[in-house]
Design an enzyme around this catalytic site. Structure first.
Site, PDB file in Angstrom:
ATOM      1  N   GLU A  43     -11.823 -34.171  21.688  1.00 14.32           N
ATOM      2  CA  GLU A  43     -11.026 -32.943  21.712  1.00 14.32           C
ATOM      3  C   GLU A  43     -10.801 -32.464  23.143  1.00 14.32           C
ATOM      4  OE1 GLU A  43     -14.114 -31.996  18.969  1.00 14.32           O
ATOM      5  OE2 GLU A  43     -12.775 -30.673  17.876  1.00 14.32           O
ATOM      6  N   HIS A  79      -9.838 -27.862  13.253  1.00 17.15           N
ATOM      7  CA  HIS A  79     -10.138 -29.188  13.815  1.00 17.15           C
ATOM      8  C   HIS A  79      -8.857 -29.906  14.265  1.00 17.15           C
ATOM      9  CE1 HIS A  79     -14.190 -29.351  11.480  1.00 17.15           C
ATOM     10  NE2 HIS A  79     -14.403 -29.003  12.731  1.00 17.15           N
ATOM     11  N   ARG A  94     -10.313 -24.279  24.689  1.00 16.52           N
ATOM     12  CA  ARG A  94     -10.215 -24.443  23.256  1.00 16.52           C
ATOM     13  C   ARG A  94     -10.220 -23.048  22.627  1.00 16.52           C
ATOM     14  NH1 ARG A  94     -14.237 -27.828  19.566  1.00 16.52           N
ATOM     15  NH2 ARG A  94     -12.959 -27.790  17.714  1.00 16.52           N
TER      16      ARG A  94
END
Ligand code: AMP
Length: 396
Positions: free
Chosen positions: A380, A182, A94
């Protein structure tokens, strides 16, 4: 034979969270998850299997500075260890900021890393930590495929008009613009919604990511149109400890009258504001909802009021609303906050089903409701694992 899988890393300043996914029924399923926390103070590694049982744990003494390097090395050794059933096939990371140039997941190369390092000033609290494990693995295991997945990428579809600040355009051209964050969460929710509500998923949706970080996103036909976060992840709604949007004049006042410099203002806006700052009690919504202190009530009231205002704004950006979706810690778990947000949104055609809401959904609007409301837990890490598989297999 060892089963090949994908390691997903989410590296922060003081912890690295990980999940390990293997192929299952055409998708990916997590078989290991855990973290190394206290990287610079009292490091603690823990790994659990898919059923939540602890499979390995290690504590380093108080005062040990393991750092990202030591943590990544330990994690790699854990996955390589005798007795491990899994083989590391690829790593997905990420990365909070992809800037103007990186608008989809990309295979890591030394050039990509250099380009992402140039974005550190845009996200100084997150980007350097996200990049640390990428750099270490590139150095020590250059043949291991790595994929960077960006929190900004989902919003690359936002039009210019939604991105611009009304400041001189040379600043916009230099990158001072709204990016949005996000994105991996919104992308996951968008991918999950058609199974629940195909009509709404093809239409106009506002998704509310209400966690420690808080934002909302207008999604039209599966594409991000607008969102409440901008140049940095401090814009928009009040969060656990972040202020959300402020009159820029407040910053000038703090500098001129309170003699605060950039670092002091950064600390105020990122760590001492939001629910914590307003209440003086806690950044955790659970504590505020349980408290009868009037400052806790004020913090919750402001939180809900700002969501109400942003919902109107995002619906206006799309010219309508077919569904409202709640996700992340507060969105998934707090029936009380969802109820207040939905009741405030009655004018947009939402009729809350109180019983379904108390039960956690997934659908929390009545059958007769003109606009649907859903609870969809975000994931995620699964999104990152899917992207990583696609990029590594050359399917992107
Ligand atoms: P996240 O960043 O998505 O992990 O969300 C973390 C936040 O979710 C915490 O700070 C809590 O404020 C909030 N949260 C978790 N469970 C509940 C709950 N049952 N009620 C209200 N808030 C919750």
């Amino acid at each position: 034979m060892k089963q090949p899988g994908i390691l997903v890393l989410n590296a922060g300043s003081s912890s690295i969270k990980f999940l390990f996914f293997v192929e299952q029924n055409d998708d990916l399923a997590p078989v290991l998850r855990g973290q190394v926390e206290g990287l610079h103070t009292a490091p603690h590694f823990i790994a659990r299997d898919g059923a939540g049982r602890v499979v390995d744990e290690k504590r380093w003494g108080e005062g040990t500075a393991l750092g990202h390097q030591g943590a990544v090395a330990h994690l790699a050794a854990f996955l390589r260890a005798e007795g491990s059933n899994y083989a590391l096939h690829a790593v997905g990371h990420r990365v909070v900021h992809g800037g103007m140039d990186h608008v989809q997941p990309e295979r890591v190369t030394p050039d990509l890393l250099r380009s992402l390092e140039r974005l550190v000033p845009l996200a100084p609290l997150h980007q350097p930590h996200n990049l640390a494990p990428i750099r270490l693995l590139l150095e020590h295991q250059p043949d291991l495929p790595q994929v960077a997945c960006f929190d900004t990428a989902f919003h690359a579809t936002n039009e210019d008009v939604a991105r611009r600040f009304a400041i001189p355009s040379d600043l916009h051209d230099a990158g001072v613009r709204r990016y949005g964050f996000h994105g991996l969460s919104y992308e996951y929710v968008s991918a999950a919604l058609p199974a629940h509500d195909p009509a709404a998923a093809a239409g106009k949706v506002v998704a509310c990511h209400l966690g420690n970080g808080v934002s909302m996103c207008a999604i039209d036909g599966g594409r991000s149109v607008a969102n409440t976060m901008g140049f940095t992840a401090v814009e928009g709604l009040p969060m656990g400890t972040r202020s959300g949007s402020l009159d820029p004049g407040v910053l000038l006042y703090l500098m001129d009258e309170r003699k605060m410099d950039a670092r002091a203002i950064e600390k105020l806006l990122y760590s001492q504001s939001g629910l914590l700052g307003m209440s003086g009690i806690s950044s955790d919504m659970r504590n505020l909802l349980e408290s009868d202190d009037p400052r806790a009530r004020t913090a919750v009231d402001v939180f809900v009021y700002r969501i109400r205002r942003e919902l109107g704004s995002l619906a206006a950006a799309m010219g309508g609303l077919d569904a409202l979706v709640f996700t992340a810690g507060i969105g998934e778990n707090s029936a009380a906050i969802r109820e207040r947000v939905c009741r405030d949104a009655a004018w947009l055609g939402i009729e809350l089903d109180a019983k379904a809401n108390a039960a956690g959904g997934p659908r929390i609007s009545t059958a007769a409701s003109r606009t649907a409301a859903w609870v969809i837990p975000t994931n995620e890490e699964l999104m990152i694992a899917r992207h990583t598989r696609r990029v590594v297999e050359g399917r992107d």
